[in-house]
Design an enzyme around this catalytic site. Structure first.
Site, short mmCIF file in Angstrom:
data_model
loop_
_atom_site.label_atom_id
_atom_site.label_comp_id
_atom_site.label_asym_id
_atom_site.label_seq_id
_atom_site.Cartn_x
_atom_site.Cartn_y
_atom_site.Cartn_z
N ASP A 93 7.97 -8.15 -16.05
CA ASP A 93 8.84 -7.05 -15.66
C ASP A 93 8.75 -6.75 -14.17
OD1 ASP A 93 6.17 -6.20 -16.34
OD2 ASP A 93 6.83 -4.12 -16.22
N GLU A 153 4.04 -4.28 -17.86
CA GLU A 153 2.89 -3.92 -17.02
C GLU A 153 3.21 -2.78 -16.07
OE1 GLU A 153 0.21 -3.88 -13.57
OE2 GLU A 153 2.36 -4.26 -13.59
#
Length: 393
Positions: A93, A153
């Site tokens: 991400d 994350e």
């Protein structure tokens, strides 16, 4: 540190697949975290791409997706047995594309750099890990080589938590960008809500009302004193001191009423041996001291998210392995240091996997302009490949 571990020349790959070409493909795939930007693309398309890339290079791929639309990929090149296993970990991400200066999903090459969202944080790390793991896996190896590409994350680390419920390893490398330094410690954090209670009443009735906001002022003064004390206190050799700050404050209903409550949300950054329990004790000492001198002062305390500080010994096998590989590739000793921010390496250590951070040079994480140094990307890829080859032999 000394790089006394021996890395034979043949373990330093001379030719890897081009990590810059792979990074271009990764940057072009939108993987903005929908936890940060509601409705954003998420990790699905990038997970599909990386899974296919690793499968074609002989890895056995597992897709983990406890939350639909938020997949993590774990690719394993199984060893022949009796060797140490190594897990590479990186997050799929990115933060938002909004406000980026230029086209965030079209990588631009200029003066030895690549620009684009995620180039530095941390698609360069993903590219380096993938080509490194593929190079190491192409040689005979006794231990498993594992590539964990995780979701979320940047928000809640749900991806690494899910991976750790299913996979383990003898050691880990998280290829967050470290400017080619070896990071073996970082701070943790804990969040608390402190609510000071008053008594609601009409603004014309001071005889009935207790002003929770005014009472909170005394706590904020105590918090400032605690902050100064922490910054002047015991110093961790790599991380310095812990810190604390008031991040949010909420209180009151309207101008004509005494506020019944005021809540301060605070963040305490921690170093090893500090925890939610020690932080709660610090806060209660302040609050109980105020209550002892003011019968109208009352409070409640609620702990929020805690992420522990991270630290591994400088002579841990994985640290020595990366240091030796870095020395063999660059001809000089790598810097070994600590870092201020928190990472998934802490979760991995709690799960019994000692690790470290090692990644590229560049800049602009979460910023309007983001870039990676392409020579650094090549060096990091070579160092990671040499580490995996040696560690898993």
């Amino acid at each position: 540190m000394e790089t006394s571990e021996n890395v034979s020349p043949e373990t330093v790959p001379g030719v890897l697949e081009d990590p810059a070409a792979l990074l271009q493909d990764l940057v072009r795939i939108n993987s903005v975290n929908p936890g940060l930007v509601p409705g954003a693309a998420g990790e699905t398309a990038l997970a599909d791409f990386t899974a296919a890339w690793l499968q074609t290079r002989g890895f056995t791929v597992t897709r983990l997706e406890a939350v639909p639309g938020r997949p993590s990929i774990v690719a394993v090149a199984a060893g022949t047995g009796q060797g140490k296993s190594l897990m590479f970990n990186g997050h799929l991400d990115t933060v938002t594309l909004a406000g980026y200066d230029g086209e965030p999903l079209e990588p631009r090459m200029e003066d030895g750099r690549m620009y684009g969202r995620g180039t530095f944080d941390m698609k360069a790390g993903i590219a380096a890990m993938m080509v490194a793991a593929a190079a190491a896996a192409s040689r005979p190896h006794a231990g498993d080589i594992i590539v964990a590409l995780v979701a979320d994350e940047e928000f809640a680390s749900a991806g690494t938590e899910e991976v750790l419920r299913h996979f383990t390893a003898d050691a880990a490398i998280v290829s967050e960008p470290t400017h080619e330094d070896i990071v073996i410690a970082h701070r943790g954090f804990v969040w608390f809500d402190v609510t000071i209670h008053g008594t609601a009443a009409h603004g014309s009735r001071p005889d009935l009302g207790i002003d929770a906001i005014a009472k909170t002022g005394r706590f904020l003064t105590g918090l400032e004193e605690l902050s100064r004390s922490l910054l002047g206190g015991a110093v961790h050799p790599m991380l310095g001191t812990g810190s604390i700050h008031a991040a949010l404050i909420r209180g009151g209903e309207e101008l004509s009423s005494y506020p019944a409550a005021c809540t301060v949300s605070l963040e305490r950054r921690t170093v090893p041996r500090e925890s939610a329990a020690t932080v709660e004790a610090e806060l209660r000492q302040i609050l109980d001291s105020i209550a002892a001198s003011d019968p109208d002062f009352s409070y409640s305390l609620a702990a929020g998210l805690e992420r522990h500080a991270f630290e591994v010994p400088a002579d841990a096998p994985i640290v020595r392995a990366v240091a030796a590989a870095a020395g063999a590739v660059t001809g000089q000793a790598a810097t070994v240091r600590g870092e201020a921010f928190w990472t998934d390496a802490s979760l991995m250590l709690e799960a019994g996997i000692p690790g470290l951070l090692f990644g590229v040079d560049g800049g602009g994480a979460h910023a309007a302009t983001e870039w990676v140094d392409l020579d650094s990307l090549t060096r990091v890829s070579q160092i990671l490949a040499a580490t995996a080859t040696e560690f898993c032999h």
